[in-house]
Design a protein around this motif. Structure first.
Motif, PDB file in Angstrom:
ATOM      1  N   ASP A 199       0.825  -1.219   0.000  1.00  0.00           N
ATOM      2  CA  ASP A 199       0.000   0.000   0.000  1.00  0.00           C
ATOM      3  C   ASP A 199       0.854   1.261   0.000  1.00  0.00           C
ATOM      4  O   ASP A 199       0.432   2.302  -0.507  1.00  0.00           O
ATOM      5  N   ILE A 200       2.065   1.186   0.554  1.00  0.00           N
ATOM      6  CA  ILE A 200       2.956   2.351   0.538  1.00  0.00           C
ATOM      7  C   ILE A 200       3.338   2.696  -0.895  1.00  0.00           C
ATOM      8  O   ILE A 200       3.267   3.863  -1.322  1.00  0.00           O
ATOM      9  N   TRP A 201       3.724   1.679  -1.678  1.00  0.00           N
ATOM     10  CA  TRP A 201       4.097   1.926  -3.067  1.00  0.00           C
ATOM     11  C   TRP A 201       2.884   2.329  -3.905  1.00  0.00           C
ATOM     12  O   TRP A 201       2.995   3.170  -4.810  1.00  0.00           O
ATOM     13  N   ARG A 202       1.742   1.758  -3.619  1.00  0.00           N
ATOM     14  CA  ARG A 202       0.537   2.111  -4.385  1.00  0.00           C
ATOM     15  C   ARG A 202       0.182   3.580  -4.188  1.00  0.00           C
ATOM     16  O   ARG A 202      -0.118   4.300  -5.143  1.00  0.00           O
ATOM     17  N   SER A 203       0.232   4.031  -2.933  1.00  0.00           N
ATOM     18  CA  SER A 203      -0.134   5.428  -2.679  1.00  0.00           C
ATOM     19  C   SER A 203       0.923   6.388  -3.227  1.00  0.00           C
ATOM     20  O   SER A 203       0.598   7.439  -3.777  1.00  0.00           O
TER      21      SER A 203
ATOM     22  N   ILE B 210      -3.215 -10.471   7.599  1.00  0.00           N
ATOM     23  CA  ILE B 210      -2.208 -11.530   7.517  1.00  0.00           C
ATOM     24  C   ILE B 210      -2.276 -12.212   6.155  1.00  0.00           C
ATOM     25  O   ILE B 210      -1.260 -12.657   5.614  1.00  0.00           O
ATOM     26  N   ALA B 211      -3.464 -12.261   5.563  1.00  0.00           N
ATOM     27  CA  ALA B 211      -3.622 -12.890   4.248  1.00  0.00           C
ATOM     28  C   ALA B 211      -2.838 -12.168   3.165  1.00  0.00           C
ATOM     29  O   ALA B 211      -2.571 -12.749   2.109  1.00  0.00           O
ATOM     30  N   ASN B 212      -2.456 -10.921   3.405  1.00  0.00           N
ATOM     31  CA  ASN B 212      -1.803 -10.116   2.363  1.00  0.00           C
ATOM     32  C   ASN B 212      -0.307  -9.961   2.556  1.00  0.00           C
ATOM     33  O   ASN B 212       0.339  -9.274   1.767  1.00  0.00           O
ATOM     34  N   ILE B 213       0.256 -10.570   3.590  1.00  0.00           N
ATOM     35  CA  ILE B 213       1.704 -10.445   3.759  1.00  0.00           C
ATOM     36  C   ILE B 213       2.400 -11.293   2.700  1.00  0.00           C
ATOM     37  O   ILE B 213       1.810 -12.232   2.152  1.00  0.00           O
ATOM     38  N   PRO B 214       3.652 -10.980   2.362  1.00  0.00           N
ATOM     39  CA  PRO B 214       4.362 -11.748   1.334  1.00  0.00           C
ATOM     40  C   PRO B 214       4.380 -13.238   1.661  1.00  0.00           C
ATOM     41  O   PRO B 214       4.425 -13.631   2.834  1.00  0.00           O
ATOM     42  N   PRO B 215       4.333 -14.099   0.624  1.00  0.00           N
ATOM     43  CA  PRO B 215       4.240 -15.543   0.847  1.00  0.00           C
ATOM     44  C   PRO B 215       5.321 -16.124   1.749  1.00  0.00           C
ATOM     45  O   PRO B 215       5.042 -17.012   2.564  1.00  0.00           O
ATOM     46  N   SER B 216       6.562 -15.639   1.634  1.00  0.00           N
ATOM     47  CA  SER B 216       7.621 -16.189   2.488  1.00  0.00           C
ATOM     48  C   SER B 216       7.371 -15.853   3.960  1.00  0.00           C
ATOM     49  O   SER B 216       7.649 -16.674   4.850  1.00  0.00           O
TER      50      SER B 216
ATOM     51  N   PRO C 298      -3.538 -16.793   0.163  1.00  0.00           N
ATOM     52  CA  PRO C 298      -4.924 -16.284   0.243  1.00  0.00           C
ATOM     53  C   PRO C 298      -5.229 -15.135  -0.718  1.00  0.00           C
ATOM     54  O   PRO C 298      -6.363 -15.005  -1.183  1.00  0.00           O
ATOM     55  N   ASN C 299      -4.217 -14.296  -0.999  1.00  0.00           N
ATOM     56  CA  ASN C 299      -4.438 -13.127  -1.844  1.00  0.00           C
ATOM     57  C   ASN C 299      -4.376 -13.541  -3.315  1.00  0.00           C
ATOM     58  O   ASN C 299      -3.317 -13.868  -3.844  1.00  0.00           O
ATOM     59  N   GLU C 300      -5.503 -13.522  -3.997  1.00  0.00           N
ATOM     60  CA  GLU C 300      -5.567 -13.982  -5.381  1.00  0.00           C
ATOM     61  C   GLU C 300      -4.771 -13.087  -6.328  1.00  0.00           C
ATOM     62  O   GLU C 300      -4.388 -13.515  -7.421  1.00  0.00           O
ATOM     63  N   ASP C 301      -4.522 -11.849  -5.926  1.00  0.00           N
ATOM     64  CA  ASP C 301      -3.779 -10.921  -6.780  1.00  0.00           C
ATOM     65  C   ASP C 301      -2.267 -11.079  -6.643  1.00  0.00           C
ATOM     66  O   ASP C 301      -1.505 -10.458  -7.382  1.00  0.00           O
ATOM     67  N   CYS C 302      -1.836 -11.882  -5.690  1.00  0.00           N
ATOM     68  CA  CYS C 302      -0.398 -12.099  -5.479  1.00  0.00           C
ATOM     69  C   CYS C 302       0.103 -13.136  -6.480  1.00  0.00           C
ATOM     70  O   CYS C 302      -0.400 -14.267  -6.516  1.00  0.00           O
ATOM     71  N   VAL C 303       1.104 -12.761  -7.284  1.00  0.00           N
ATOM     72  CA  VAL C 303       1.613 -13.672  -8.316  1.00  0.00           C
ATOM     73  C   VAL C 303       2.739 -14.555  -7.790  1.00  0.00           C
ATOM     74  O   VAL C 303       3.165 -15.485  -8.471  1.00  0.00           O
TER      75      VAL C 303
END
Length: 889
Positions: free
Chosen positions: A178-182, A659-665, A765-770
């Motif tokens: 969100d920091i980079w998005r904003s 927590i669902a949006n934190i990086p996969p690692s 969990p985050n479907e937008d995470c590639v």
């Protein structure tokens, strides 16, 4: 008023004298005037300028076992060609790919890692930094390799595609930030054609595909950018190590004088990126995480010339006040916000920004928050600049500067590179810059307050979803959806009117908590052999007191900490959440009550350990016993505020959802901890228990929290034993710990895994995470076995380099690749291999398993000399002395 035109540039000519290095007789110039430094600073310095105009700050720290350097270039993404956005960042990557003197692609990284060091680089809007920290004995080799980046880079063509993929992978890993998005959205909504509108990170699309579409040779464009902008005239070098200054100067001159001088080709006479068409707007954008943010920004003039008396620092001093009747206290009382900070940036894109962490209700009532903000600004403006406030700021800053704590070499060089890049900083202030607020300028403050007005701002509002707002526009790179709303003229006129008055909102009074006693209790013993262990002064069934008087820093500071263990703190998921809520709410109320202490350099904390409540104070020792008493009394008599509880429960609900949006690692590591630790509760279980908590239930938990406790107290710093015993008596008098048996207190426990191969798989969990991730944990010896722990550290160091070279550089399995050791309070330690990227995790796992098998052979082939180098690097890292009382405590 243009401050940068009205204030003359300092004299960087007359104070320098021609010199030659002692060994090689190479020419340079040395600043011979005084360098203002802290009274507590024991380092020695030389400020020099090389024949190619590169400015270097050399620091000798006679107490350190480590050394560090940073070279920063005064150019970044701001000079990216419009058709090749991200080129500066791509160049940063390519410089690591070998030089004429060191053609091996991994030479720089491997050398630093093999000698116990760390390295990195970063590209920002207007700066690019390259830096490392390393064992002192290996400093020259690392510095030589760094210098060749800027004198003999190879820019190998066969590395282009690979590093483009690395840049693209880094970009994709940031897409959910969100920091980079904003930040990118703010750039998009700026003056067309301004450098601030560019995409900083870069991707395959903006670099490779764009170059191909335009018929450009990307490799040639990279060379052009380097040749045009990587000039010694806009570079600054800062080095620090335990070597004589003449030796540091010798290395700086001999290794960096060959960097080419190409002048300053960066465009600097730019208009402000926020033009009138972007003012008076509310920008609603959707976040990835469940959060509610509000950033109010005002375009302002560049004040870097006023580094010793920046008027915006004066304004921030008031807005950042968080005591009674402050703007923050008012917003919190209304249930609209939990945090507020104000700061100013410098440069042609300077902004004064107020960042607010809002509640859901507060974000919906953003207009009411704006009314409160401008009511407070009106109060500040109508009261006129107050000289007492400037004197208070000056006093606090001067005390802080004179008693400044020593920091590690790497942290020090990074901080000072920023200072000497400001062309308005006089040579004598190259170490101190804005550490002092020197003079009161009434007119400058009035002038700058004039920019904080309702006709000169825009506000960005971030949330997962906005009610009744259709965020249908899309930022092209990070895909943030947004909507721009024009604030009505009537509303803006209301914000500018004199009718904005709010009860319970007032300017702060003078601070009565500024320390005035800086005497050193143990001055006659400083310099003797330091005592490495604290003394046990008191011990019974419920309480122990450890004490150590400062015998090496000569600083008027101290730390008092309490570790309070109790059986109910983490005895169930619900108790764990309630203990967390208690600590957070306690901190919130204390920050308001004790803000004057905090601003004057005395800090406090109350936080939850795994099985304990930890609280304490640190800062100037003369005020600490009284401050601790206030913290303890509040902790013991705490009463739950229903409104505050509602706000903090909402924050925890957001935390568990995010927590669902934190990086996969990181998500892998979270799940692993759930499996290993018997006292770690799954976030889904905690979320379900959160809904069952009521004010009455929390109050009952708090009232019984300290009934059965064991308190471990430590007191370190500028105290004597009599003080320590007196404070200990007060701790026991306030908490009155009841006798307990050992079985009443929880102990850390870890699940035991028998030898075998265990696999856990989960969907991101985050479907937008590639990206996907694999963490491979290899169990090693018991945590308590010191020999096993030492062997694991050596193994980690040896494996890390090969892991990066094989799994990232060669096979391109992901951007985040590395090896690290991990230990638990009990049980076994482990070696962890991590890979995060777009590759299929099953495919990655195969490569990791092969790497482990191959690594056994590589370890067998390591020479005695290589092994000894690693051992000695680790030994030197262990011998590194703590830098200040806080670290020692």
């Amino acid at each position: 008023m243009d401050f940068c035109k009205d204030y003359p540039l300092p004299d960087w000519t007359s104070g320098f004298e021609h010199r030659k290095t002692l060994a090689s007789q190479l020419p340079y110039e040395e600043y011979t005037g005084p360098l203002e430094k802290a009274a507590s600073d024991t380092n020695d310095y030389k400020l020099i300028r090389l024949p190619n105009n590169l400015v270097v700050m050399c620091a000798q720290d006679a107490t350190t076992e480590s050394a560090a350097a940073t070279l920063s270039v005064d150019v970044g993404a701001n000079m990216d060609p419009v058709e090749l956005q991200g080129l500066a960042h791509f160049l940063e990557h390519m410089l690591f790919m070998g030089t004429e003197k060191y053609p091996n692609e991994d030479e720089y990284k491997t050398y630093i890692s093999q000698h116990g060091g760390t390295y990195n680089a970063s590209t920002s809007y207007d700066k690019t930094k390259y830096y490392f920290g390393i064992a002192n004995s290996s400093f020259e080799g690392a510095l030589d390799r760094l210098s060749s980046f800027f004198t003999q880079p190879l820019f190998k063509k066969d590395c282009v595609d690979r590093e483009l993929c690395a840049v693209d992978s880094e970009y994709k890993g940031l897409k959910n930030s969100d920091i980079w998005r904003s930040y990118t959205l703010e750039g998009k909504l700026s003056r067309p054609g301004h450098p601030r509108t560019k995409f900083m990170v870069g991707s395959l699309e903006t670099l490779k595909q764009s170059a191909q579409g335009l018929g450009l040779d990307l490799h040639e464009e990279l060379l052009k950018f380097y040749s045009k902008y990587y000039s010694s005239d806009i570079m600054k070098l800062v080095i620090c190590g335990n070597y004589p200054l003449d030796q540091l100067v010798e290395w700086a001159v001999s290794k960096f004088s060959d960097v080419k001088s190409r002048g300053d080709n960066v465009q600097r006479d730019l208009e402000h990126p926020i033009s009138a068409e972007f003012l008076g707007k509310a920008v609603f954008y959707e976040t990835v995480n469940d959060k509610h943010t509000m950033d109010i920004s005002f375009p302002v003039p560049d004040t870097k010339a006023l580094y010793r008396h920046n008027p915006f620092d004066y304004i921030s001093h008031f807005i950042n006040h968080k005591g009674r009747d402050s703007l923050m206290a008012y917003l919190k009382r209304q249930g609209w916000a939990t945090e507020l900070s104000a700061s100013v940036s410098t440069g042609t894109d300077a902004e004064f920004t107020m960042s607010i962490s809002a509640t859901p209700e507060g974000l919906e009532k953003y207009e009411d928050i704006l009314r409160a903000v401008f009511a407070y600004v009106q109060m500040l403006t109508s009261s006129g600049p107050q000289e007492w406030a400037q004197q208070e700021m000056s006093s606090i800053m001067r005390i802080g500067f004179d008693n400044k704590d020593k920091v590690g070499a790497l942290r020090w060089v990074l901080g000072h590179a920023r200072i000497i890049h400001n062309e308005y900083v006089a040579p004598e202030h190259s170490l101190s810059k804005d550490e002092a607020y020197e003079k009161f300028n009434y007119d400058d403050i009035v002038h700058c307050l004039g920019f904080i007005n309702p006709r000169n701002f825009r506000v960005f509002l971030g949330a997962l979803k906005h009610k009744s707002i259709d965020c249908s526009e899309i930022e092209p790179y990070f895909k943030a959806t947004y909507h721009v709303h024009c604030l009505s003229d009537d509303f803006l006129q209301e914000l500018a009117s004199d009718s904005l008055h709010f009860s319970g909102l007032s300017l702060p009074e003078q601070n009565e908590c500024i320390p005035d006693d800086f005497s050193i209790k143990n001055a006659n013993m400083l310099g003797d052999a330091a005592v490495l262990r604290p003394s046990l002064l008191k011990l019974n069934d419920n309480f122990e007191l450890w004490f150590k008087q400062d015998d090496q820093f000569g600083s008027p500071k101290g730390v008092i900490s309490l570790n309070i263990k109790g059986p109910t703190i983490n005895s169930s998921p619900q108790n764990w959440i309630m203990s967390n809520l208690y600590c957070d709410m306690l901190n919130s109320e204390l920050h308001e009550d004790l803000f004057d202490y905090t601003r004057a350099g005395q800090k406090f904390w109350a936080m939850l350990g795994n099985l304990s409540v930890n609280m304490g104070v640190w800062g100037y020792n003369s005020k600490l016993p009284d401050l601790l008493a206030v913290v303890m009394e509040k902790a013991k008599s705490f009463k739950v505020d229903d409104a505050l509880l509602s706000i903090h429960m909402a924050k925890y609900k957001q935390k568990y959802a995010n927590i669902a949006n934190i990086p996969p690692s990181q998500l892998c590591a979270v799940y692993k901890y759930y499996f290993v630790s018997a006292s770690e509760w799954h976030h889904e279980l905690l979320e379900s228990e959160l809904a069952k908590i009521t004010p009455a239930k929390l109050q009952a938990h708090v009232d019984s929290l300290f009934d059965v406790t064991r308190i471990k107290m430590s007191m370190v710093g500028n105290f004597d034993e009599t003080e320590a015993l007196s404070v200990a008596d007060n701790v026991q008098a306030i908490f009155k710990p009841a006798p307990n048996l050992g079985y009443d207190l929880s102990r850390p426990r870890e699940y035991k895994f028998e030898p075998g191969y265990y696999v856990y798989q989960a969907q991101v969990p985050n479907e937008d995470c590639v990206n996907s991730a694999v963490l491979s944990h290899i169990y090693c010896g018991p945590t308590a076995d010191k020999r096993e722990a030492a062997v694991l550290e050596i193994l980690e160091a040896l494996v890390h380099d090969s892991c990066f070279a094989q799994l990232r550089t060669k096979h391109q399995l992901g951007y985040k690749v590395g090896a690290a050791s991990r230990s638990y309070p009990v049980g076994r330690s482990e070696l962890v291999l991590r890979v995060e990227g777009e590759s299929n995790p099953m495919y990655v796992t195969m490569h990791i398993n092969k790497f482990i098998r191959d690594m056994q052979q590589r370890l067998a082939e390591i020479s005695d000399e290589q092994f000894d180098d690693r051992v000695q690097s680790l030994v030197k890292a262990y011998l590194e002395r703590v830098k200040n009382i806080k670290q020692e405590a």
